[in-house]
Motif scaffolding. Sequence first.
Motif, PDB file in Angstrom:
ATOM      1  N   PHE A  24       0.900  -1.136  -0.060  1.00 39.12           N
ATOM      2  CA  PHE A  24      -0.082  -0.022   0.120  1.00 39.12           C
ATOM      3  C   PHE A  24       0.892   1.288   0.086  1.00 39.12           C
ATOM      4  CE2 PHE A  24      -2.933  -3.080   1.655  1.00 39.12           C
ATOM      5  CZ  PHE A  24      -4.024  -3.075   0.932  1.00 39.12           C
ATOM      6  N   GLY A  25       0.623   2.159  -0.891  1.00 38.31           N
ATOM      7  CA  GLY A  25       1.233   3.703  -0.927  1.00 38.31           C
ATOM      8  C   GLY A  25       2.449   3.689  -1.750  1.00 38.31           C
ATOM      9  N   ILE A  26       2.829   2.410  -2.230  1.00 39.28           N
ATOM     10  CA  ILE A  26       4.105   2.437  -3.168  1.00 39.28           C
ATOM     11  C   ILE A  26       3.743   2.696  -4.415  1.00 39.28           C
ATOM     12  CG2 ILE A  26       5.925   0.677  -3.762  1.00 39.28           C
ATOM     13  CD1 ILE A  26       5.938   0.919  -0.894  1.00 39.28           C
ATOM     14  N   LYS A  27       4.735   3.685  -5.017  1.00 38.54           N
ATOM     15  CA  LYS A  27       4.728   4.118  -6.452  1.00 38.54           C
ATOM     16  C   LYS A  27       6.107   3.743  -7.144  1.00 38.54           C
ATOM     17  CE  LYS A  27       1.359   7.586  -5.865  1.00 38.54           C
ATOM     18  NZ  LYS A  27       0.624   8.697  -6.247  1.00 38.54           N
ATOM     19  N   THR A  28       6.094   3.381  -8.092  1.00 38.94           N
ATOM     20  CA  THR A  28       7.353   3.145  -9.053  1.00 38.94           C
ATOM     21  C   THR A  28       7.954   4.332  -9.451  1.00 38.94           C
ATOM     22  OG1 THR A  28       6.163   2.754 -10.937  1.00 38.94           O
ATOM     23  CG2 THR A  28       6.522   0.824  -9.504  1.00 38.94           C
ATOM     24  N   PRO A  45      10.197   0.596  -5.515  1.00 42.51           N
ATOM     25  CA  PRO A  45       9.512   1.618  -5.033  1.00 42.51           C
ATOM     26  C   PRO A  45      10.456   2.615  -5.382  1.00 42.51           C
ATOM     27  CG  PRO A  45      10.265   0.138  -3.243  1.00 42.51           C
ATOM     28  CD  PRO A  45      10.423  -0.364  -4.494  1.00 42.51           C
ATOM     29  N   HIS A  46       9.886   4.048  -5.667  1.00 41.12           N
ATOM     30  CA  HIS A  46      10.652   5.281  -6.037  1.00 41.12           C
ATOM     31  C   HIS A  46      11.342   5.552  -4.376  1.00 41.12           C
ATOM     32  CE1 HIS A  46      11.769   9.007  -7.437  1.00 41.12           C
ATOM     33  NE2 HIS A  46      11.045   9.660  -6.488  1.00 41.12           N
ATOM     34  N   GLN A  47      10.734   5.459  -3.432  1.00 49.56           N
ATOM     35  CA  GLN A  47      11.063   5.848  -2.261  1.00 49.56           C
ATOM     36  C   GLN A  47      10.763   4.963  -1.189  1.00 49.56           C
ATOM     37  OE1 GLN A  47       9.923   9.965  -1.366  1.00 49.56           O
ATOM     38  NE2 GLN A  47      12.108  10.543  -1.537  1.00 49.56           N
ATOM     39  N   PHE A  48      11.592   4.198  -0.464  1.00 50.07           N
ATOM     40  CA  PHE A  48      10.922   2.985   0.388  1.00 50.07           C
ATOM     41  C   PHE A  48      10.943   3.649   2.003  1.00 50.07           C
ATOM     42  CE2 PHE A  48      12.000  -0.415   3.287  1.00 50.07           C
ATOM     43  CZ  PHE A  48      10.916  -1.118   2.936  1.00 50.07           C
ATOM     44  N   ARG A  49       9.861   3.721   2.356  1.00 48.18           N
ATOM     45  CA  ARG A  49       9.949   4.345   3.818  1.00 48.18           C
ATOM     46  C   ARG A  49       9.414   3.345   4.644  1.00 48.18           C
ATOM     47  NH1 ARG A  49       6.243   9.576   1.675  1.00 48.18           N
ATOM     48  NH2 ARG A  49       8.136  10.521   0.644  1.00 48.18           N
ATOM     49  N   ALA A  50      10.572   2.872   5.481  1.00 49.70           N
ATOM     50  CA  ALA A  50      10.425   1.563   6.212  1.00 49.70           C
ATOM     51  C   ALA A  50       9.981   2.001   7.600  1.00 49.70           C
ATOM     52  CB  ALA A  50      11.797   1.017   6.566  1.00 49.70           C
ATOM     53  N   ILE A  51      10.040   3.161   8.067  1.00 55.20           N
ATOM     54  CA  ILE A  51       9.671   3.425   9.251  1.00 55.20           C
ATOM     55  C   ILE A  51       7.896   3.662   9.306  1.00 55.20           C
ATOM     56  CG2 ILE A  51       9.373   5.437  10.971  1.00 55.20           C
ATOM     57  CD1 ILE A  51      12.063   4.007  10.954  1.00 55.20           C
ATOM     58  N   ARG A  52       7.563   4.083   8.086  1.00 53.38           N
ATOM     59  CA  ARG A  52       6.126   4.120   8.039  1.00 53.38           C
ATOM     60  C   ARG A  52       5.464   2.938   7.749  1.00 53.38           C
ATOM     61  NH1 ARG A  52       3.979   7.684   3.273  1.00 53.38           N
ATOM     62  NH2 ARG A  52       4.514   9.517   4.285  1.00 53.38           N
ATOM     63  N   ILE A  53       5.898   1.996   7.141  1.00 51.95           N
ATOM     64  CA  ILE A  53       5.745   0.541   7.097  1.00 51.95           C
ATOM     65  C   ILE A  53       5.579  -0.235   8.423  1.00 51.95           C
ATOM     66  CG2 ILE A  53       6.198  -1.577   5.935  1.00 51.95           C
ATOM     67  CD1 ILE A  53       7.333   0.019   3.348  1.00 51.95           C
ATOM     68  N   ILE A  54       6.753  -0.013   9.209  1.00 52.37           N
ATOM     69  CA  ILE A  54       6.695  -0.804  10.370  1.00 52.37           C
ATOM     70  C   ILE A  54       5.638  -0.051  11.359  1.00 52.37           C
ATOM     71  CG2 ILE A  54       8.080  -0.686  12.525  1.00 52.37           C
ATOM     72  CD1 ILE A  54      10.891  -0.707  10.678  1.00 52.37           C
ATOM     73  N   LEU A  55       5.612   1.199  11.317  1.00 50.10           N
ATOM     74  CA  LEU A  55       4.409   1.726  12.136  1.00 50.10           C
ATOM     75  C   LEU A  55       2.887   1.385  11.761  1.00 50.10           C
ATOM     76  CD1 LEU A  55       3.348   3.865  14.268  1.00 50.10           C
ATOM     77  CD2 LEU A  55       3.486   5.576  12.383  1.00 50.10           C
ATOM     78  N   ARG A  56       2.798   1.354  10.265  1.00 47.33           N
ATOM     79  CA  ARG A  56       1.244   0.816  10.014  1.00 47.33           C
ATOM     80  C   ARG A  56       1.429  -0.684  10.234  1.00 47.33           C
ATOM     81  NH1 ARG A  56       1.015   3.112   3.823  1.00 47.33           N
ATOM     82  NH2 ARG A  56       0.605   5.438   4.353  1.00 47.33           N
ATOM     83  N   THR A  57       2.221  -1.558  10.175  1.00 48.86           N
ATOM     84  CA  THR A  57       2.379  -2.909  10.465  1.00 48.86           C
ATOM     85  C   THR A  57       2.042  -3.208  11.905  1.00 48.86           C
ATOM     86  OG1 THR A  57       3.589  -3.436   8.530  1.00 48.86           O
ATOM     87  CG2 THR A  57       3.597  -5.125  10.273  1.00 48.86           C
ATOM     88  N   THR A  58       2.808  -2.338  12.807  1.00 48.32           N
ATOM     89  CA  THR A  58       2.618  -2.437  14.257  1.00 48.32           C
ATOM     90  C   THR A  58       1.391  -2.115  14.684  1.00 48.32           C
ATOM     91  OG1 THR A  58       4.992  -2.030  14.515  1.00 48.32           O
ATOM     92  CG2 THR A  58       3.423  -1.793  16.488  1.00 48.32           C
ATOM     93  N   ILE A  59       0.445  -1.017  14.115  1.00 52.62           N
ATOM     94  CA  ILE A  59      -0.779  -0.694  14.572  1.00 52.62           C
ATOM     95  C   ILE A  59      -1.658  -1.914  14.104  1.00 52.62           C
ATOM     96  CG2 ILE A  59      -2.695   0.865  13.790  1.00 52.62           C
ATOM     97  CD1 ILE A  59      -0.460   3.133  13.794  1.00 52.62           C
ATOM     98  N   LEU A  60      -1.619  -2.234  12.863  1.00 49.55           N
ATOM     99  CA  LEU A  60      -2.523  -3.520  12.229  1.00 49.55           C
ATOM    100  C   LEU A  60      -2.433  -4.671  13.198  1.00 49.55           C
ATOM    101  CD1 LEU A  60      -4.890  -4.283  10.296  1.00 49.55           C
ATOM    102  CD2 LEU A  60      -2.992  -4.768   8.779  1.00 49.55           C
ATOM    103  N   ALA A  61      -1.125  -5.147  13.406  1.00 52.78           N
ATOM    104  CA  ALA A  61      -0.824  -6.404  14.195  1.00 52.78           C
ATOM    105  C   ALA A  61      -1.377  -6.022  15.755  1.00 52.78           C
ATOM    106  CB  ALA A  61       0.633  -6.643  14.151  1.00 52.78           C
ATOM    107  N   THR A  62      -1.350  -4.951  16.392  1.00 51.56           N
ATOM    108  CA  THR A  62      -1.883  -4.824  17.733  1.00 51.56           C
ATOM    109  C   THR A  62      -3.434  -4.821  17.593  1.00 51.56           C
ATOM    110  OG1 THR A  62       0.057  -3.420  18.104  1.00 51.56           O
ATOM    111  CG2 THR A  62      -1.804  -3.343  19.562  1.00 51.56           C
TER     112      THR A  62
END
Length: 94
Positions: A24-28, A45-62
């Motif tokens: 989600f939210g990835i653009k080439t 991906p044009h810009q890989f934003r690991a912190i955003r992905i980790i935060l979203r994953t943590t919220i959904l997993a919780t």
Amino acid sequence: MQPVSMIAVYFLFWFLCLFVVLPFGIKTDREMGVEPEPGHAESAPHQFRAIRIILRTTILATFCFGLFYANYVYGWVGIDFLDFLKPESIRNTG
């Protein structure tokens, strides 16, 4: 449930949610109007934003783990809920 089991189940949910959230939210580069550099994959991906992905994953997993744990404590969905999977002859004898 043992604390070690809770941590293990949480990490199972976390990695499952990682694969759900990752695309989600990835653009080439092409979608951003930039020519990809030689040797890069077209789908990278044009810009890989690991912190955003980790935060979203943590919220959904919780959230998912919270639902799982609430079901574990209150027993909303259990073996009896899945009783329709057993044949009628086994259901009446047990």
